[in-house]
Write a protein that holds these residues in place. Structure first.
Motif, PDB file in Angstrom:
ATOM      1  N   GLU A  76       0.831  -1.371   0.189  1.00 20.25           N
ATOM      2  CA  GLU A  76      -0.092  -0.092  -0.015  1.00 20.25           C
ATOM      3  C   GLU A  76       0.897   1.291  -0.015  1.00 20.25           C
ATOM      4  O   GLU A  76       1.948   1.270   0.810  1.00 20.25           O
ATOM      5  N   PHE A  77       0.479   2.212  -0.533  1.00 21.27           N
ATOM      6  CA  PHE A  77       1.000   3.541  -0.724  1.00 21.27           C
ATOM      7  C   PHE A  77       0.201   4.715  -1.164  1.00 21.27           C
ATOM      8  O   PHE A  77      -0.799   4.368  -1.648  1.00 21.27           O
ATOM      9  N   MET A  78       0.934   5.866  -0.840  1.00 25.34           N
ATOM     10  CA  MET A  78       0.091   7.036  -1.274  1.00 25.34           C
ATOM     11  C   MET A  78       0.668   7.768  -2.556  1.00 25.34           C
ATOM     12  O   MET A  78       1.894   7.514  -2.649  1.00 25.34           O
ATOM     13  N   ALA A  79      -0.088   8.271  -3.412  1.00 28.01           N
ATOM     14  CA  ALA A  79       0.509   8.864  -4.775  1.00 28.01           C
ATOM     15  C   ALA A  79       0.087  10.336  -4.733  1.00 28.01           C
ATOM     16  O   ALA A  79      -1.104  10.359  -4.638  1.00 28.01           O
ATOM     17  N   TYR A  80       0.706  11.207  -4.829  1.00 28.73           N
ATOM     18  CA  TYR A  80       0.527  12.727  -5.112  1.00 28.73           C
ATOM     19  C   TYR A  80       0.436  13.164  -6.483  1.00 28.73           C
ATOM     20  O   TYR A  80       1.526  12.946  -6.906  1.00 28.73           O
ATOM     21  N   LEU A  81      -0.753  13.624  -7.065  1.00 25.81           N
ATOM     22  CA  LEU A  81      -0.799  14.049  -8.573  1.00 25.81           C
ATOM     23  C   LEU A  81      -1.078  15.338  -8.518  1.00 25.81           C
ATOM     24  O   LEU A  81      -1.831  16.042  -7.819  1.00 25.81           O
ATOM     25  N   VAL A  82      -0.912  15.725  -9.864  1.00 24.20           N
ATOM     26  CA  VAL A  82      -1.452  17.355 -10.136  1.00 24.20           C
ATOM     27  C   VAL A  82      -2.395  17.148 -11.449  1.00 24.20           C
ATOM     28  O   VAL A  82      -1.893  16.585 -12.626  1.00 24.20           O
ATOM     29  N   ASN A  83      -3.161  17.619 -11.360  1.00 27.03           N
ATOM     30  CA  ASN A  83      -4.240  17.887 -12.407  1.00 27.03           C
ATOM     31  C   ASN A  83      -4.219  19.000 -13.238  1.00 27.03           C
ATOM     32  O   ASN A  83      -4.514  20.123 -12.879  1.00 27.03           O
ATOM     33  N   GLU A  84      -3.527  18.762 -14.342  1.00 27.85           N
ATOM     34  CA  GLU A  84      -3.023  19.949 -15.110  1.00 27.85           C
ATOM     35  C   GLU A  84      -4.407  20.623 -15.667  1.00 27.85           C
ATOM     36  O   GLU A  84      -4.531  21.915 -15.985  1.00 27.85           O
ATOM     37  N   ASP A  93      -4.224   9.931  -3.850  1.00 23.89           N
ATOM     38  CA  ASP A  93      -4.704   8.769  -4.273  1.00 23.89           C
ATOM     39  C   ASP A  93      -3.982   7.457  -3.275  1.00 23.89           C
ATOM     40  O   ASP A  93      -2.961   7.578  -2.950  1.00 23.89           O
ATOM     41  N   HIS A  94      -4.759   6.762  -2.801  1.00 22.51           N
ATOM     42  CA  HIS A  94      -4.187   5.397  -2.183  1.00 22.51           C
ATOM     43  C   HIS A  94      -4.318   4.243  -2.830  1.00 22.51           C
ATOM     44  O   HIS A  94      -5.183   3.899  -3.201  1.00 22.51           O
ATOM     45  N   TRP A  95      -3.087   3.583  -3.004  1.00 21.71           N
ATOM     46  CA  TRP A  95      -2.981   2.310  -4.027  1.00 21.71           C
ATOM     47  C   TRP A  95      -2.852   1.269  -3.183  1.00 21.71           C
ATOM     48  O   TRP A  95      -2.315   1.195  -2.054  1.00 21.71           O
ATOM     49  N   ARG A 171       3.971   0.527   2.584  1.00 22.12           N
ATOM     50  CA  ARG A 171       3.841  -0.751   3.489  1.00 22.12           C
ATOM     51  C   ARG A 171       3.656  -1.972   2.841  1.00 22.12           C
ATOM     52  O   ARG A 171       2.775  -1.970   1.875  1.00 22.12           O
ATOM     53  N   SER A 172       4.243  -2.888   3.061  1.00 22.47           N
ATOM     54  CA  SER A 172       4.288  -4.225   2.696  1.00 22.47           C
ATOM     55  C   SER A 172       3.596  -5.250   3.651  1.00 22.47           C
ATOM     56  O   SER A 172       3.775  -5.077   4.969  1.00 22.47           O
ATOM     57  N   PHE A 173       2.819  -5.887   3.178  1.00 19.11           N
ATOM     58  CA  PHE A 173       1.798  -6.788   4.079  1.00 19.11           C
ATOM     59  C   PHE A 173       2.005  -8.434   3.806  1.00 19.11           C
ATOM     60  O   PHE A 173       2.096  -8.599   2.426  1.00 19.11           O
ATOM     61  N   THR A 174       2.358  -9.076   4.444  1.00 20.73           N
ATOM     62  CA  THR A 174       2.602 -10.564   4.421  1.00 20.73           C
ATOM     63  C   THR A 174       1.273 -11.302   5.059  1.00 20.73           C
ATOM     64  O   THR A 174       1.284 -10.959   6.172  1.00 20.73           O
ATOM     65  N   THR A 175       0.750 -12.257   4.244  1.00 17.43           N
ATOM     66  CA  THR A 175      -0.484 -13.034   4.757  1.00 17.43           C
ATOM     67  C   THR A 175       0.129 -14.159   5.098  1.00 17.43           C
ATOM     68  O   THR A 175       0.882 -15.116   4.364  1.00 17.43           O
ATOM     69  N   VAL A 176      -0.371 -14.740   6.192  1.00 19.81           N
ATOM     70  CA  VAL A 176       0.070 -16.051   6.715  1.00 19.81           C
ATOM     71  C   VAL A 176      -1.236 -16.999   7.275  1.00 19.81           C
ATOM     72  O   VAL A 176      -1.989 -16.320   7.899  1.00 19.81           O
ATOM     73  N   PHE A 177      -1.413 -18.165   6.773  1.00 21.69           N
ATOM     74  CA  PHE A 177      -2.473 -18.979   7.204  1.00 21.69           C
ATOM     75  C   PHE A 177      -1.959 -20.202   8.148  1.00 21.69           C
ATOM     76  O   PHE A 177      -1.069 -20.791   7.878  1.00 21.69           O
TER      77      PHE A 177
END
Length: 732
Positions: A76-84, A93-95, A171-177
């Protein structure tokens, strides 16, 4: 092999990257998925890319995506954009990138793989200028990461404000079952040797266990254990090593939840071991232990478990380390890592290519020269060939019968039973009481294993020849009936020779076991989708989905149980005219029993499936996780809710069909076909020639072409075998 069949095989075996766009939870989502041709619903395809994007397909926008289960990794990460176009308005944006994998690599390899994919995707030296360019790059990059099966990119616009001088973390997420077994699983992908605390969330009914250890693989010596929700989800405590002395405890009523995630943190800084509830480190502490000097050690690794009362779903979050592309050492390390991963998968592909070829050929023996030639391995790679064969032999999967002649072991590496396997030159003569009256014919190796899991008191005889055709017969009991099962040898490179060998094998089977009265042809097939019908004449009972079973039964007012397209002629505006060849058994004993199974769920046979899975002890026979959905069917939800179902109807050969979906559907509708398979003409001709009056064909649905989807073949084989056993148990 004619051009039609060759094109079908090529289409079914080729692998594409398919993108589907949809909306979910107020955001846009793009699913990029690696699929075989037989899995792709051509009616949904909007664009087939060419040139540098060859091998990429774009689906039409979807109103919803089929649930494929939880991801194995997430970023997950945030992206900051400019709308020309809007006076340089700032957007935020949250990706989220989710990853699913194929193969059996450990979690560390998977995490390194998706981290490398992400870093290459975000490379500032080649960063796309807009969303479309970003998605294109994600698609092209995925072609080079063969271990990744699926990626989902989700983007949401957010109004959360962050300081402009702070770069938001990735942020990196590791899933474990963890299974309900009390057995610890080490999690090397969660790197803690340079940390003093971790945060995570977990979903379980009770008894989640975390071990912080100094030595990888050891939970009993230099280790601390934290147990949360013990004693029926009422208490939590810290112990010296796994199951060791309790050093701190606390009353924690209902601290865990079986259906909802709960957040926790664990710290081991400054000689204190502490545990708290909530996502904020340092807050909500409920356990603390001052570790004595003789119990202090460096924490290097992490292991998790859940008790026999519950399964666990864990997620560990961490910040993705800073990465400088301009650092030549880091860049060289990344390239070397990519090369190692690529080399591992080249090795794996060679290994499984050899194994699958020997499984198809079984019980025949294959010369090393033919093995190398058919698997397209360079003769110069002698060391590679020797190492691969040695590894497979060490694992008990294959054996060298004589110098340079190899054969797949019967059940080796999967079925862990004490059933006898005897190599014989001549089949022993069975006493009159041991003579089978039921014969079961299979083609694939997984089909034979599934059928044999239904048989009690079994002994397998392999009549092995280094030249010519070998035979395998497994004798035993199903209920009160004496049975024999066999597997037909197959050479994918020579269809005509395979058909001749199949007919000969059935003739030998009936000649060797002269008291056989009934024959079952058990295996996999491809379901027929009637999504093109718009007149409401086709109900959900007539439709099949993955994991269903089709039993051959006359339809369309004829005796045809099996049909093959023999000739096609164009008749002007009336459309194509078919000249089908048909077969049916004269004795309807098996058919009458099978009719009673129509519309009954195979889930009622759970005890047979569970018993077989215990014998097979092989995870590939379990139902695949992406089990729901029938591509292109208008009533997918109804199908997925009804469970696995037995459907009666005619089965047909696909060997002479064009790869024209509309043409195949026309033939299926005209002849009321419920399933297709490769071609059993030679087998049916042999049964007719040997005057066998009673046979039944059972097909577990593995895809929507002819049953070639390898991911579904083992489970489809298993439900077909269960259906066969149910019929046998009802046979007087």
């Amino acid at each position: 092999m004619d051009q039609t069949e060759e094109s079908l095989l090529k289409m079914a075996d080729s692998e594409e990257i398919v993108m589907t766009a949809a909306k979910r939870d107020g955001g846009a989502i793009m699913r990029l998925e690696r699929m075989f041709g037989s899995e792709i619903d051509q009616a949904k395809v909007h664009h087939v890319a060419g040139g540098p994007y060859k091998g990429i397909l774009i689906n039409k926008a979807s109103s919803g995506l089929v649930d494929v289960g939880p991801a194995e990794g997430r970023l997950e990460f945030m992206a900051y954009l400019v709308n020309e176009s809007k006076h340089n308005e700032h957007l935020q944006d949250h990706w989220t990138l989710k990853f699913w994998f194929r193969g059996t690599e450990d979690g560390l390899v998977k995490k390194n793989t998706y981290t490398d994919y992400f870093r290459e995707l975000m490379d500032p030296g080649d960063f796309p200028k807009d969303y479309i360019g970003f998605i294109k790059k994600a698609l092209v990059l995925l072609q080079g990461y063969s271990v990744i099966k699926r990626v989902e990119l989700q983007v949401k616009q957010t109004n959360d404000q962050s300081p402009e001088d702070v770069i938001p973390p990735i942020r990196s997420f590791t899933t474990v079952f963890t299974p309900a077994s009390n057995s610890f699983s080490f999690v090397p992908e969660v790197c803690i040797n340079q940390k003093s605390f971790i945060t995570f969330k977990v979903k379980a009914a009770c008894d989640v266990r975390i071990v912080l250890s100094s030595i990888y693989g050891d939970v009993n010596h230099k280790a601390h254990e934290i147990v949360i929700g013990a004693e029926g989800n009422t208490r939590s405590y810290i112990r010296e090593c796994a199951n060791g002395v309790v050093r701190a405890e606390s009353m924690t009523m209902n601290i865990l939840h079986e259906k909802n995630f709960r957040y926790f943190w664990v710290s081991w800084a400054d000689q204190y071991l502490e545990v708290g509830r909530g996502a904020q480190y340092g807050q909500g502490r409920f356990l603390q232990w001052h570790v004595s000097p003789k119990r202090q050690f460096k924490v290097n690794c992490l292991a998790v478990a859940t008790s026999k009362s519950t399964r666990g779903h864990w997620e560990f979050a961490e910040l993705l380390a800073d990465y400088k592309e301009e650092d030549p050492e880091v860049e060289a390390g990344r390239i070397a890592k990519r090369a190692r991963i690529r080399e591992q998968y080249v090795w794996l592909s060679r290994k499984y290519r050899l194994l699958h070829f020997l499984e198809d050929a079984f019980p025949n023996v294959v010369k090393i020269e033919d093995l190398v030639s058919q698997c397209k391995i360079k003769v110069t790679d002698t060391l590679v060939i020797a190492l691969v064969l040695a590894e497979l032999q060490e694992r008990g999967l294959i054996k060298e019968v004589v110098d340079g002649h190899w054969m797949r072991n019967h059940g080796g590496g999967s079925a862990q039973t004490e059933d006898e396997v005897k190599l014989v030159k001549v089949m022993p003569v069975l006493s009159s009481g041991d003579q089978p009256t039921i014969a079961i014919v299979t083609t694939l190796f997984c089909e034979k294993l599934a059928v044999d899991a239904m048989i009690d008191d079994k002994t397998t005889f392999v009549k092995c020849k280094t030249e010519g055709e070998s035979q395998v017969y497994t004798t035993g009991r199903v209920g009160k009936h004496r049975v024999v099962s066999t597997k037909l040898p197959c050479n994918p490179g020579d269809i005509e020779a395979s058909n001749i060998a199949a007919g000969n094998s059935v003739t030998r089977l009936l000649g060797t076991f002269s008291k056989v009265e009934h024959v079952f042809l058990v295996g996999v097939g491809g379901g027929v989708l009637y999504e093109h019908d718009r007149d409401d004449t086709v109900t959900s009972d007539d439709l099949v989905t993955l994991g269903d079973v089709v039993v051959s039964m006359p339809s369309n007012g004829t005796n045809a149980m099996y049909t093959k397209w023999h000739k096609r002629e164009n008749v002007g505006k009336e459309g194509p005219k078919y000249s089908p060849r048909t077969w049916h058994s004269h004795d309807d004993t098996l058919r009458r029993i099978a009719k009673n199974l129509k519309d009954k769920s195979v889930n009622t046979f759970d005890h047979l499936i569970k018993s077989a899975l215990l014998q097979l002890n092989d995870s590939k026979f379990h139902k695949p996780s992406n089990a729901s959905g029938t591509p292109g069917a208008s009533n997918t939800e109804e199908l997925s809710e009804r469970g696995t179902t037995v459907v009666s109807g005619a089965i047909a050969s696909i060997s002479c069909m064009d790869d024209d979906e509309e043409m195949r559907m026309s033939f299926a509708k005209t002849n009321q076909i419920k399933a297709f398979d490769k071609d059993f003409e030679a087998v049916l001709e042999s049964l007719d020639g040997n005057r066998n009056e009673s046979y039944l064909m059972i097909r577990g649905i593995a895809d929507f072409l002819y049953g070639g989807r390898k991911e579904w073949q083992p489970y489809a084989s298993l439900v077909a075998a269960v259906c066969m056993k149910t019929i046998l148990l009802a046979l007087n």
